[in-house]
Motif scaffolding. Structure first.
Motif, PDB file in Angstrom:
ATOM      1  N   ALA A   1       0.824  -1.082  -0.066  1.00 40.54           N
ATOM      2  CA  ALA A   1       0.106   0.028  -0.046  1.00 40.54           C
ATOM      3  C   ALA A   1       0.781   1.284   0.180  1.00 40.54           C
ATOM      4  O   ALA A   1       0.190   2.575  -0.132  1.00 40.54           O
ATOM      5  CB  ALA A   1      -0.883  -0.057   1.216  1.00 40.54           C
ATOM      6  N   ASP A   2       2.214   1.032   0.351  1.00 37.87           N
ATOM      7  CA  ASP A   2       3.223   2.095   0.280  1.00 37.87           C
ATOM      8  C   ASP A   2       3.276   2.754  -1.220  1.00 37.87           C
ATOM      9  O   ASP A   2       3.559   2.213  -2.185  1.00 37.87           O
ATOM     10  CB  ASP A   2       4.560   1.741   0.516  1.00 37.87           C
ATOM     11  CG  ASP A   2       4.436   1.472   2.260  1.00 37.87           C
ATOM     12  OD1 ASP A   2       3.490   1.897   3.001  1.00 37.87           O
ATOM     13  OD2 ASP A   2       5.183   0.567   2.618  1.00 37.87           O
ATOM     14  N   ASN A   3       3.144   4.092  -1.317  1.00 35.48           N
ATOM     15  CA  ASN A   3       3.245   4.810  -2.645  1.00 35.48           C
ATOM     16  C   ASN A   3       4.635   5.510  -2.452  1.00 35.48           C
ATOM     17  O   ASN A   3       5.117   5.794  -1.434  1.00 35.48           O
ATOM     18  CB  ASN A   3       2.175   5.981  -2.631  1.00 35.48           C
ATOM     19  CG  ASN A   3       0.741   5.276  -2.870  1.00 35.48           C
ATOM     20  OD1 ASN A   3       0.733   4.146  -3.555  1.00 35.48           O
ATOM     21  ND2 ASN A   3      -0.055   5.926  -2.311  1.00 35.48           N
ATOM     22  N   VAL A   4       5.081   5.790  -3.733  1.00 37.11           N
ATOM     23  CA  VAL A   4       6.366   6.365  -3.946  1.00 37.11           C
ATOM     24  C   VAL A   4       6.100   7.490  -5.013  1.00 37.11           C
ATOM     25  O   VAL A   4       5.186   7.431  -5.877  1.00 37.11           O
ATOM     26  CB  VAL A   4       7.507   5.443  -4.345  1.00 37.11           C
ATOM     27  CG1 VAL A   4       7.869   4.417  -3.172  1.00 37.11           C
ATOM     28  CG2 VAL A   4       7.227   4.791  -5.723  1.00 37.11           C
ATOM     29  N   ALA A   5       6.901   8.481  -4.809  1.00 30.07           N
ATOM     30  CA  ALA A   5       6.815   9.562  -5.783  1.00 30.07           C
ATOM     31  C   ALA A   5       8.026   9.543  -6.886  1.00 30.07           C
ATOM     32  O   ALA A   5       9.076   9.336  -6.343  1.00 30.07           O
ATOM     33  CB  ALA A   5       7.314  10.762  -5.313  1.00 30.07           C
ATOM     34  N   VAL A   6       7.808   9.410  -8.251  1.00 29.58           N
ATOM     35  CA  VAL A   6       8.815   9.274  -9.325  1.00 29.58           C
ATOM     36  C   VAL A   6       9.106  10.758  -9.789  1.00 29.58           C
ATOM     37  O   VAL A   6       8.160  11.204  -9.983  1.00 29.58           O
ATOM     38  CB  VAL A   6       8.076   8.371 -10.314  1.00 29.58           C
ATOM     39  CG1 VAL A   6       9.424   8.343 -11.411  1.00 29.58           C
ATOM     40  CG2 VAL A   6       8.224   6.893  -9.743  1.00 29.58           C
ATOM     41  N   ILE A   7      10.423  11.172  -9.593  1.00 28.18           N
ATOM     42  CA  ILE A   7      10.460  12.473  -9.804  1.00 28.18           C
ATOM     43  C   ILE A   7      10.993  12.392 -11.002  1.00 28.18           C
ATOM     44  O   ILE A   7      12.101  11.728 -11.408  1.00 28.18           O
ATOM     45  CB  ILE A   7      11.394  13.267  -8.854  1.00 28.18           C
ATOM     46  CG1 ILE A   7      10.982  12.932  -7.317  1.00 28.18           C
ATOM     47  CG2 ILE A   7      11.756  14.776  -9.239  1.00 28.18           C
ATOM     48  CD1 ILE A   7       9.440  13.650  -7.207  1.00 28.18           C
ATOM     49  N   ASN A   8      10.701  13.253 -12.200  1.00 25.08           N
ATOM     50  CA  ASN A   8      11.477  13.463 -13.577  1.00 25.08           C
ATOM     51  C   ASN A   8      12.079  14.956 -13.657  1.00 25.08           C
ATOM     52  O   ASN A   8      11.106  15.708 -13.635  1.00 25.08           O
ATOM     53  CB  ASN A   8      10.529  13.242 -14.534  1.00 25.08           C
ATOM     54  CG  ASN A   8      11.228  13.082 -15.905  1.00 25.08           C
ATOM     55  OD1 ASN A   8      12.261  12.052 -16.011  1.00 25.08           O
ATOM     56  ND2 ASN A   8      10.904  13.917 -16.681  1.00 25.08           N
ATOM     57  N   LEU A   9      13.245  15.195 -13.541  1.00 25.36           N
ATOM     58  CA  LEU A   9      14.030  16.425 -13.838  1.00 25.36           C
ATOM     59  C   LEU A   9      14.541  16.727 -15.239  1.00 25.36           C
ATOM     60  O   LEU A   9      15.298  15.709 -15.657  1.00 25.36           O
ATOM     61  CB  LEU A   9      14.919  16.697 -12.612  1.00 25.36           C
ATOM     62  CG  LEU A   9      14.785  16.610 -11.259  1.00 25.36           C
ATOM     63  CD1 LEU A   9      16.067  16.454 -10.483  1.00 25.36           C
ATOM     64  CD2 LEU A   9      13.795  17.349 -10.832  1.00 25.36           C
ATOM     65  N   LYS A  10      14.254  17.588 -15.648  1.00 25.23           N
ATOM     66  CA  LYS A  10      14.652  18.163 -17.052  1.00 25.23           C
ATOM     67  C   LYS A  10      15.773  19.145 -16.994  1.00 25.23           C
ATOM     68  O   LYS A  10      15.590  20.087 -16.268  1.00 25.23           O
ATOM     69  CB  LYS A  10      13.631  18.587 -18.006  1.00 25.23           C
ATOM     70  CG  LYS A  10      14.349  18.992 -19.752  1.00 25.23           C
ATOM     71  CD  LYS A  10      13.176  19.314 -20.465  1.00 25.23           C
ATOM     72  CE  LYS A  10      12.369  18.044 -21.007  1.00 25.23           C
ATOM     73  NZ  LYS A  10      11.588  18.526 -21.864  1.00 25.23           N
ATOM     74  N   LEU A  11      17.212  18.891 -17.297  1.00 27.06           N
ATOM     75  CA  LEU A  11      18.207  19.876 -16.865  1.00 27.06           C
ATOM     76  C   LEU A  11      18.761  20.326 -18.177  1.00 27.06           C
ATOM     77  O   LEU A  11      18.837  19.763 -19.291  1.00 27.06           O
ATOM     78  CB  LEU A  11      19.206  18.946 -16.233  1.00 27.06           C
ATOM     79  CG  LEU A  11      18.739  18.231 -14.950  1.00 27.06           C
ATOM     80  CD1 LEU A  11      20.249  17.454 -14.372  1.00 27.06           C
ATOM     81  CD2 LEU A  11      18.455  19.064 -13.822  1.00 27.06           C
ATOM     82  N   GLN A  12      19.234  21.683 -18.176  1.00 25.41           N
ATOM     83  CA  GLN A  12      19.755  22.322 -19.271  1.00 25.41           C
ATOM     84  C   GLN A  12      21.366  21.900 -18.897  1.00 25.41           C
ATOM     85  O   GLN A  12      21.858  22.323 -18.024  1.00 25.41           O
ATOM     86  CB  GLN A  12      19.783  23.816 -19.152  1.00 25.41           C
ATOM     87  CG  GLN A  12      20.508  24.395 -20.272  1.00 25.41           C
ATOM     88  CD  GLN A  12      20.039  24.259 -21.709  1.00 25.41           C
ATOM     89  OE1 GLN A  12      18.525  24.397 -21.773  1.00 25.41           O
ATOM     90  NE2 GLN A  12      21.031  24.131 -22.553  1.00 25.41           N
ATOM     91  N   ASP A  13      21.804  21.145 -20.026  1.00 26.89           N
ATOM     92  CA  ASP A  13      23.241  20.965 -19.857  1.00 26.89           C
ATOM     93  C   ASP A  13      23.921  21.072 -20.957  1.00 26.89           C
ATOM     94  O   ASP A  13      23.947  20.479 -22.119  1.00 26.89           O
ATOM     95  CB  ASP A  13      23.308  19.265 -19.618  1.00 26.89           C
ATOM     96  CG  ASP A  13      24.897  18.528 -19.234  1.00 26.89           C
ATOM     97  OD1 ASP A  13      25.491  19.476 -19.187  1.00 26.89           O
ATOM     98  OD2 ASP A  13      24.816  17.373 -19.078  1.00 26.89           O
ATOM     99  N   ASP A  14      24.936  22.076 -20.917  1.00 31.39           N
ATOM    100  CA  ASP A  14      25.562  22.515 -22.043  1.00 31.39           C
ATOM    101  C   ASP A  14      26.669  21.577 -22.660  1.00 31.39           C
ATOM    102  O   ASP A  14      27.232  21.641 -23.787  1.00 31.39           O
ATOM    103  CB  ASP A  14      26.122  23.834 -21.780  1.00 31.39           C
ATOM    104  CG  ASP A  14      25.096  25.111 -21.487  1.00 31.39           C
ATOM    105  OD1 ASP A  14      24.079  24.877 -22.056  1.00 31.39           O
ATOM    106  OD2 ASP A  14      25.639  25.800 -20.844  1.00 31.39           O
ATOM    107  N   GLN A  15      27.242  20.634 -21.736  1.00 31.67           N
ATOM    108  CA  GLN A  15      28.119  19.585 -22.012  1.00 31.67           C
ATOM    109  C   GLN A  15      27.496  18.237 -22.970  1.00 31.67           C
ATOM    110  O   GLN A  15      28.347  17.531 -23.416  1.00 31.67           O
ATOM    111  CB  GLN A  15      28.752  19.070 -20.857  1.00 31.67           C
ATOM    112  CG  GLN A  15      29.534  20.326 -20.111  1.00 31.67           C
ATOM    113  CD  GLN A  15      30.345  19.644 -19.043  1.00 31.67           C
ATOM    114  OE1 GLN A  15      31.225  18.681 -19.365  1.00 31.67           O
ATOM    115  NE2 GLN A  15      30.398  20.343 -17.894  1.00 31.67           N
TER     116      GLN A  15
END
Length: 204
Positions: A138-152
């Motif tokens: 019954a335990d929920n988790v949060a899935v985080i998605n980060l979009k990063l500006q990466d000049d390299q």
């Protein structure tokens, strides 16, 4: 001596270039495309400069030149050390030309490396969703998605995805609130100094 001795036999192809400027252009193009690789247009220009009819002759030459560039830039070697990289079968005049050009651009290219190292990805966007780890839980988790500006990176951006349980999320939020408070305190202190300096200037 640079590794990859099988490539040295292709180095004399540079003698077929029309001028010193052509060799200089090739080295600069290789450095400019160090993260992405040469595109079709660059490869065509270089083949024309060297009067090469086959792509199979070009690639080993480029590999050899990239190895020389890496040695020169990332290990910051001296003129004498650059010359020691070449085996005896490489023509002396070609050794001198490449040593001269590598030295010419060494400082500029090392500055580029330092800039690359100092470049830190920046957050562009964040999304999340709630999921169950398993049907039996019954335990929920949060899935985080980060979009990063990466000049390299080649595309200029990248994504990072990770999951957080509730207790981990609470710990992270406390840390973020602490960072926010520290930044706010820093701004307040800075503004306070500025106001005091203005008052002192007015009273003077």
């Amino acid at each position: 001596m640079v590794e990859g001795h099988r490539f040295w036999s292709h180095l004399p192809l540079l003698v077929q270039s029309s001028s010193k400027e052509s060799v200089e252009y090739i080295l600069q193009a290789l450095w400019r495309t160090r993260k992405t690789g040469l595109d079709a247009a660059d490869r065509s220009i270089i083949r024309e400069m060297l009067n090469l009819s086959s792509e199979s002759d070009l690639d080993p030459l480029l590999v050899c030149l990239r190895m020389l560039i890496r040695k020169s830039v990332y290990e910051n070697i001296s003129k004498d050390e650059i010359q020691k990289l070449f085996p005896l079968e490489v023509l002396p005049e070609l050794q001198r030309l490449l040593t001269l050009l590598l030295q010419k651009f060494q400082r500029e290219w090392r500055e580029d490396v330092l800039k690359d190292q100092a470049s830190v990805p920046r957050l562009k966007a964040m999304t999340w969703n709630k999921v169950n780890q398993s049907q039996d839980s019954a335990d929920n988790v949060a899935v985080i998605n980060l979009k990063l500006q990466d000049d390299q990176s080649i595309s200029g951006e990248r994504e990072v995805k990770f999951q957080l349980a509730k207790d981990t999320l609470e710990t992270m939020l406390k840390s973020m609130y602490f960072i926010r408070d520290q930044m706010s305190n820093s701004d307040t202190t800075h503004n306070g100094h500025g106001q005091r300096e203005d008052k002192e200037a007015d009273s003077a």
